[in-house]
Motif scaffolding. Sequence first.
Motif, PDB file in Angstrom:
ATOM      1  N   UNK A  84       0.796  -1.219   0.000  1.00  0.00           N
ATOM      2  CA  UNK A  84       0.000   0.000   0.000  1.00  0.00           C
ATOM      3  C   UNK A  84       0.833   1.276   0.000  1.00  0.00           C
ATOM      4  N   UNK A  85       2.071   1.223   0.439  1.00  0.00           N
ATOM      5  CA  UNK A  85       2.885   2.438   0.478  1.00  0.00           C
ATOM      6  C   UNK A  85       3.697   2.648  -0.801  1.00  0.00           C
ATOM      7  N   UNK A  86       3.364   1.918  -1.856  1.00  0.00           N
ATOM      8  CA  UNK A  86       4.100   2.049  -3.114  1.00  0.00           C
ATOM      9  C   UNK A  86       3.327   2.860  -4.137  1.00  0.00           C
ATOM     10  N   UNK A  87       4.054   3.399  -5.073  1.00  0.00           N
ATOM     11  CA  UNK A  87       3.437   4.179  -6.138  1.00  0.00           C
ATOM     12  C   UNK A  87       2.572   3.293  -7.033  1.00  0.00           C
ATOM     13  N   UNK A  88       2.933   2.022  -7.195  1.00  0.00           N
ATOM     14  CA  UNK A  88       2.121   1.105  -7.992  1.00  0.00           C
ATOM     15  C   UNK A  88       0.732   0.928  -7.398  1.00  0.00           C
ATOM     16  N   UNK A  89       0.659   0.783  -6.085  1.00  0.00           N
ATOM     17  CA  UNK A  89      -0.633   0.649  -5.405  1.00  0.00           C
ATOM     18  C   UNK A  89      -1.445   1.936  -5.549  1.00  0.00           C
ATOM     19  N   UNK A  90      -0.779   3.072  -5.371  1.00  0.00           N
ATOM     20  CA  UNK A  90      -1.457   4.370  -5.492  1.00  0.00           C
ATOM     21  C   UNK A  90      -2.026   4.564  -6.896  1.00  0.00           C
ATOM     22  N   UNK A  91      -1.257   4.194  -7.911  1.00  0.00           N
ATOM     23  CA  UNK A  91      -1.740   4.313  -9.290  1.00  0.00           C
ATOM     24  C   UNK A  91      -2.975   3.436  -9.509  1.00  0.00           C
ATOM     25  N   UNK A  92      -2.960   2.221  -8.966  1.00  0.00           N
ATOM     26  CA  UNK A  92      -4.112   1.321  -9.109  1.00  0.00           C
ATOM     27  C   UNK A  92      -5.345   1.884  -8.398  1.00  0.00           C
ATOM     28  N   UNK A  93      -5.170   2.374  -7.177  1.00  0.00           N
ATOM     29  CA  UNK A  93      -6.283   2.947  -6.410  1.00  0.00           C
ATOM     30  C   UNK A  93      -6.894   4.121  -7.176  1.00  0.00           C
ATOM     31  N   UNK A  94      -6.056   5.005  -7.661  1.00  0.00           N
ATOM     32  CA  UNK A  94      -6.564   6.174  -8.381  1.00  0.00           C
ATOM     33  C   UNK A  94      -7.228   5.786  -9.695  1.00  0.00           C
ATOM     34  N   UNK A  95      -6.688   4.784 -10.373  1.00  0.00           N
ATOM     35  CA  UNK A  95      -7.285   4.328 -11.632  1.00  0.00           C
ATOM     36  C   UNK A  95      -8.669   3.732 -11.370  1.00  0.00           C
ATOM     37  N   UNK A  96      -8.804   3.025 -10.256  1.00  0.00           N
ATOM     38  CA  UNK A  96     -10.107   2.446  -9.914  1.00  0.00           C
ATOM     39  C   UNK A  96     -11.132   3.535  -9.589  1.00  0.00           C
ATOM     40  N   UNK A  97     -10.666   4.681  -9.150  1.00  0.00           N
ATOM     41  CA  UNK A  97     -11.551   5.814  -8.881  1.00  0.00           C
ATOM     42  C   UNK A  97     -11.858   5.977  -7.416  1.00  0.00           C
ATOM     43  N   UNK A  98     -11.647   7.173  -6.870  1.00  0.00           N
ATOM     44  CA  UNK A  98     -11.868   7.401  -5.438  1.00  0.00           C
ATOM     45  C   UNK A  98     -13.315   7.171  -5.015  1.00  0.00           C
ATOM     46  N   UNK A  99     -14.270   7.381  -5.897  1.00  0.00           N
ATOM     47  CA  UNK A  99     -15.670   7.178  -5.516  1.00  0.00           C
ATOM     48  C   UNK A  99     -16.019   5.695  -5.449  1.00  0.00           C
ATOM     49  N   UNK A 100     -15.137   4.826  -5.973  1.00  0.00           N
ATOM     50  CA  UNK A 100     -15.411   3.392  -5.997  1.00  0.00           C
ATOM     51  C   UNK A 100     -14.705   2.653  -4.874  1.00  0.00           C
ATOM     52  N   UNK A 101     -13.826   3.337  -4.121  1.00  0.00           N
ATOM     53  CA  UNK A 101     -13.059   2.711  -3.054  1.00  0.00           C
ATOM     54  C   UNK A 101     -13.401   3.419  -1.744  1.00  0.00           C
ATOM     55  N   UNK A 102     -13.783   2.642  -0.738  1.00  0.00           N
ATOM     56  CA  UNK A 102     -14.104   3.219   0.565  1.00  0.00           C
ATOM     57  C   UNK A 102     -12.848   3.771   1.207  1.00  0.00           C
ATOM     58  N   UNK A 103     -12.978   4.951   1.798  1.00  0.00           N
ATOM     59  CA  UNK A 103     -11.832   5.554   2.486  1.00  0.00           C
ATOM     60  C   UNK A 103     -11.790   5.096   3.913  1.00  0.00           C
TER      61      UNK A 103
END
Length: 180
Positions: free
Chosen positions: A161-180
């Motif tokens: 989770x602390x990697x740029x690869x994970x961040x890119x995947x999360x953002x690609x999936x869309x913030x409205x689609x992932x619970x914070x």
Amino acid sequence: MCLSSQCVLVMHGGGNSFSSLLQVCMLVESPDQNRALLVRARNSKFPAGMVTCPTGFVEQAESAEQACIREVLEETGVNIDPDTVELVHTQAWPQGWAGTCELMIGCTARAVHDALKPNLREMAEVEWVHRNEILARIAEAGHDDPSGSSEIGRDFELPFQDTIGYRLLIEWCGPSKVEE
């Protein structure tokens, strides 16, 4: 080219090559914009089964955008539309492959085709993974998973989770689609 040990280029060999301190990490989406290209390197230092976005070094006199296009093609056989390459994040690696601080540049891009031709000398696995599958695994594991990764199904895991690869995947999936 600087030959000093204090130089930002780490020299090796006969002095004609160098180890770059710049790397790219590419979130490549499929032409239909519903799948992400994930890879598992053959000689990875990551835990067994972990996949990530394609990564690679920026070569001498090469732009980050050019490195993105070249590395994805070399590792996966996928061609990138050069007009879709965007630089979106950076992340420092305090102790990188070259033994010094390196900078990882996070990029997004779109593939012009979805046919895969992996470089089997470097890659153990190359696969298109649907956004819904990534979303489901992220939701199952939760953002504060103490292990730092979440299973994506079959036999592999998402990046830490602390990697740029994970961040890119999360953002690609869309913030409205992932619970914070």
